[in-house]
Design a protein around this motif. Structure first.
Motif, PDB file in Angstrom:
ATOM      1  N   GLY A   1       0.821  -1.206  -0.041  1.00 22.19           N
ATOM      2  CA  GLY A   1      -0.008   0.034  -0.090  1.00 22.19           C
ATOM      3  C   GLY A   1       0.805   1.292   0.082  1.00 22.19           C
ATOM      4  N   SER A   2       0.064   2.166   0.143  1.00 27.07           N
ATOM      5  CA  SER A   2       0.693   3.674   0.089  1.00 27.07           C
ATOM      6  C   SER A   2       0.972   4.310  -1.123  1.00 27.07           C
ATOM      7  N   ALA A   3       0.894   3.541  -2.484  1.00 27.72           N
ATOM      8  CA  ALA A   3       1.205   3.889  -3.843  1.00 27.72           C
ATOM      9  C   ALA A   3       0.598   2.802  -4.433  1.00 27.72           C
ATOM     10  N   PRO A   4       0.271   3.049  -5.791  1.00 30.88           N
ATOM     11  CA  PRO A   4      -0.112   2.066  -6.641  1.00 30.88           C
ATOM     12  C   PRO A   4       0.625   0.712  -6.660  1.00 30.88           C
ATOM     13  N   LEU A   5       0.489  -0.258  -6.765  1.00 29.63           N
ATOM     14  CA  LEU A   5       1.226  -1.600  -6.957  1.00 29.63           C
ATOM     15  C   LEU A   5       0.827  -1.884  -8.443  1.00 29.63           C
TER      16      LEU A   5
ATOM     17  N   THR B   1      -6.342  -3.294  -8.546  1.00 28.33           N
ATOM     18  CA  THR B   1      -7.599  -2.863  -7.498  1.00 28.33           C
ATOM     19  C   THR B   1      -7.226  -2.663  -6.061  1.00 28.33           C
ATOM     20  N   VAL B   2      -7.842  -2.020  -5.290  1.00 27.56           N
ATOM     21  CA  VAL B   2      -7.591  -1.876  -3.962  1.00 27.56           C
ATOM     22  C   VAL B   2      -8.661  -2.569  -2.960  1.00 27.56           C
ATOM     23  N   GLY B   3      -9.415  -3.288  -3.736  1.00 28.09           N
ATOM     24  CA  GLY B   3     -10.654  -4.286  -3.070  1.00 28.09           C
ATOM     25  C   GLY B   3     -11.754  -3.458  -2.330  1.00 28.09           C
TER      26      GLY B   3
ATOM     27  N   ILE C   1       2.520  13.938  -6.284  1.00 26.17           N
ATOM     28  CA  ILE C   1       3.728  12.728  -6.583  1.00 26.17           C
ATOM     29  C   ILE C   1       3.808  11.826  -5.440  1.00 26.17           C
ATOM     30  N   ILE C   2       3.881  10.489  -5.835  1.00 24.64           N
ATOM     31  CA  ILE C   2       4.215   9.553  -5.065  1.00 24.64           C
ATOM     32  C   ILE C   2       5.368   8.760  -5.233  1.00 24.64           C
ATOM     33  N   SER C   3       6.538   9.067  -4.536  1.00 27.40           N
ATOM     34  CA  SER C   3       7.735   8.454  -4.888  1.00 27.40           C
ATOM     35  C   SER C   3       8.218   7.574  -3.702  1.00 27.40           C
TER      36      SER C   3
HETATM   37  P1  AMP Z   1      -0.769   9.985   2.452  1.00 27.52           P
HETATM   38  O1  AMP Z   1      -1.011  11.588   2.251  1.00 27.52           O
HETATM   39  O2  AMP Z   1       0.616   9.781   2.665  1.00 27.52           O
HETATM   40  O3  AMP Z   1      -1.650   9.348   3.393  1.00 27.52           O
HETATM   41  O4  AMP Z   1      -1.132   9.222   0.913  1.00 27.52           O
HETATM   42  C1  AMP Z   1      -2.430   9.131   0.505  1.00 27.52           C
HETATM   43  C2  AMP Z   1      -2.592   8.765  -0.698  1.00 27.52           C
HETATM   44  O5  AMP Z   1      -1.536   7.565  -1.128  1.00 27.52           O
HETATM   45  C3  AMP Z   1      -3.891   8.421  -1.150  1.00 27.52           C
HETATM   46  O6  AMP Z   1      -4.811   9.459  -1.391  1.00 27.52           O
HETATM   47  C4  AMP Z   1      -3.548   7.711  -2.477  1.00 27.52           C
HETATM   48  O7  AMP Z   1      -3.308   8.823  -3.672  1.00 27.52           O
HETATM   49  C5  AMP Z   1      -2.279   7.099  -2.491  1.00 27.52           C
HETATM   50  N1  AMP Z   1      -2.429   5.580  -2.185  1.00 27.52           N
HETATM   51  C6  AMP Z   1      -2.303   5.007  -0.832  1.00 27.52           C
HETATM   52  N2  AMP Z   1      -2.506   3.577  -1.146  1.00 27.52           N
HETATM   53  C7  AMP Z   1      -2.498   3.372  -2.388  1.00 27.52           C
HETATM   54  C8  AMP Z   1      -2.926   2.122  -3.342  1.00 27.52           C
HETATM   55  N3  AMP Z   1      -2.804   0.969  -2.918  1.00 27.52           N
HETATM   56  N4  AMP Z   1      -3.178   2.562  -4.700  1.00 27.52           N
HETATM   57  C9  AMP Z   1      -3.079   3.744  -5.195  1.00 27.52           C
HETATM   58  N5  AMP Z   1      -2.704   4.912  -4.268  1.00 27.52           N
HETATM   59  C10 AMP Z   1      -2.606   4.698  -3.095  1.00 27.52           C
END
Ligand code: AMP
Ligand code: MCA
Length: 507
Positions: free
Chosen positions: A276-280, A321-323, A402-404
């Motif tokens: 989790g935390s970013a798209p797999l 998908t995230v279920g 951006i999620i890095s």
């Molecule tokens: P944060 O602000 O660090 O809590 O990040 C939350 C964001 O991370 C969410 O709003 C989503 O954009 C992204 N995120 C968390 N889990 C997933 C996931 N499994 N798939 C896609 N995006 C996710």
């Protein structure tokens, strides 16, 4: 119950000789040993005059002592405020001031840089290093190893976690006892954690993922953690034989797949891998299954809500998908303009409601009102679709983010910094696919008329002010930014233009 969160998750193990933390040197801390240390920290906080509801801001390296400080805060009723260890003093100043923290705990090495800032904010400073030494540890070590747990209500704040905003200013998400406890309970039920579980814990403990999802859930179940200071693929491979389960961001899984010693035999005994935390990427999901025979269970959450949805434990774990919504959580897809719920199958903004949804942003009533509806639904800003079988798909982001490597980076914050640098007229910051981090940062710069941008000086200035993970890994200098007829920068065009910069670097 005096303090529902502490009593239910941690207090239940008082005196237990069951293992809690399995450490890198092979030693094991039982629940009893760990809780005695947490109680010493609670006593130390109390001796420093910290009262229930006071914020304790913590910028320390991951260690058993840092975790004991977290649990000590819960027992003393203080509001725990963890901060990314990569933050620079310039970044920390904002959090200390905004939260009006009563105490700031940092590594002894950075204390002198932050003494003035804390003094001006009227905040005490104590230290704690990676080995569990420092002025706060000195105060804790002479304290009694039991503490009269502070009374707290389910609606009282347990933690304040800052999450960046699209305007560039970080917002403190107020998380209550109920938020954190209900989520740990939902996750145990969904993921079937029991006291037999041993979770490999290589995540940082300054974010919801490593602190709440991993630690609270395993402690509620009475399981144990292989508690590693950080993610290192070789160390993880060494310790996986002792684990039953692992949680990670997608980068953990892609790095493991790049490690030849990560084999099917090594993990044949494992019960569960969670991401989790970013798209797999669906591709990572498939490669992982082909290598190990395990299907990674992907879930979705946010700092403001902890976990919202999860793929099923028993049913099909569907890649990409995230279920389904967790027990007690409602999710719906809404029109971004009107907020009206859209017909099933359409793409819109995901909204969620449940006991997990936070209380609002710390001292930001307008931002709270803009994102948290009066009827309790929180507007996540994530673009999603719910398919005919109820699986939630996150298909994009309505927010500029951006999620890095699982860390969120808000382009606006980087743009504001770069715009201020000598010779820079304006900038646009976008994310581009990155083979290791999933996404990384590209900065597109427009020089002032007749000026030449000194990129080396600019990069040095950025490194001094911004956490390392936020630094652009690719710079481009252009004559003008693409704009639409309204004058708005067309970031989608820039994302297309720079989509290959990191792929090219990797090959
Ligand atoms: P944060 O602000 O660090 O809590 O990040 C939350 C964001 O991370 C969410 O709003 C989503 O954009 C992204 N995120 C968390 N889990 C997933 C996931 N499994 N798939 C896609 N995006 C996710
Ligand atoms: C470190 N660096 C990074 C990142 N991490 N750069 C970009 N993105 C990153 N994520 C840079 C450092 O600045 C440094 O740069 C260089 O990489 C080496 O640093 P090091 O710490 O050794 O890096 P690493 O060990 O390779 O770390 C990568 C990592 C780590 C293991 C993926 O970032 C990580 O543990 N990420 C997990 C994040 C997480 O827990 N997110 C949860 C958020 P230089 O050499 O230039 O100085 S909570 C959340 O999102 C919600 C609630 C949810 O759903 O979970």
């Amino acid at each position: 119950m005096v303090n529902p969160l502490f009593d239910t998750i941690f207090g239940q193990h008082a005196g237990s000789s069951a293992p809690f933390l399995c450490l890198p040197d092979g030693t094991v801390q039982t629940y009893a040993t760990f809780l005695a240390e947490a109680a010493r920290y609670a006593n130390a906080l109390s001796e420093k005059g910290i009262k229930p509801g006071d914020r304790v801001a913590v910028h320390v390296t991951k260690s058993p002592a840092a975790l004991a400080l977290y649990v000590g805060c819960l027992q003393a009723g203080a509001v725990f405020l963890p901060l990314n260890t990569a933050y620079t003093p310039a970044e920390l100043e904002y959090f200390i001031g905004d939260s009006a923290a009563a105490l700031f705990v940092c590594d002894p090495a950075e204390a002198s840089d932050l003494l003035l800032v804390t003094r001006q904010a009227g905040c005490d400073l104590e230290t704690l290093d990676a080995a569990g030494q420092g002025s706060l540890a000195d105060l804790a070590v002479v304290q009694p190893d039991s503490f009269e747990t502070a009374a707290r209500d389910a609606e009282d704040l347990a933690a304040l976690l800052y999450t960046s905003g699209t305007t560039g200013r970080s917002k403190g998400a107020m998380l209550t006892q109920r938020n954190l406890l209900s989520n740990a309970q939902a996750l145990i039920e969904t993921w079937r954690f029991t006291s037999d579980d041993v979770l490999l814990h290589a995540l940082p403990i300054f974010h919801a993922h490593g602190l709440f999802v991993a630690t609270n859930t395993l402690a509620l179940a009475g399981g144990s953690l292989i508690f590693l200071p950080k993610f290192n693929a070789d160390v993880v491979v060494d310790r996986l034989p002792e684990a039953t389960s692992m949680m990670g961001v997608p980068t953990f899984y892609t790095r493991l797949l790049d490690t030849p010693a990560f084999t099917k035999d090594l993990v044949a005994h494992m019960r569960l891998f969670i991401s989790g935390s970013a798209p797999l990427l669906a591709e990572t999901h498939e490669r992982f299954e082909a290598r190990t025979g395990h299907r990674i269970l992907e879930r979705y959450g946010m700092t403001e809500t902890s976990m919202n949805t999860s793929n099923p434990y028993d049913g099909e774990r569907r890649a990409g998908t995230v279920g389904f919504p967790l027990p007690g959580v409602e999710a719906k897809v809404c029109d971004p303009e009107t907020g009206a719920e859209l017909p099933q199958g359409e793409i819109g903004v995901l909204e969620v409601r449940g006991p997990n949804v936070f209380k609002g942003y710390w001292q930001m009533p307008e931002k709270t009102a803009a994102e948290l509806r009066e009827n309790g639904f929180f507007i996540t800003g994530d673009l999603s679709r719910i398919d005919a079988e109820g699986y939630v798909h996150i298909v994009g982001r309505g927010k500029d983010l951006i999620i890095s490597g699982g860390y969120n980076i808000y382009p606006k914050e980087i743009e504001l910094f770069l715009d201020d640098q000598p010779g820079v007229l304006e900038t646009a910051v976008v994310g581009a696919p990155h083979p290791d981090f999933g996404e990384s940062v590209v900065a597109v710069l427009v020089p002032e008329a007749g000026a030449k941008i000194d990129l080396a000086a600019l990069e040095a200035a950025a490194r001094a002010s911004l956490a390392g993970f936020k630094l652009p890994r690719h710079f481009a200098i252009v004559d003008a930014l693409p704009r639409n007829t309204m004058g708005k920068v067309q970031k989608n065009l820039l994302r297309d233009d720079y989509a290959h910069v990191f792929r090219a670097e990797a090959s």
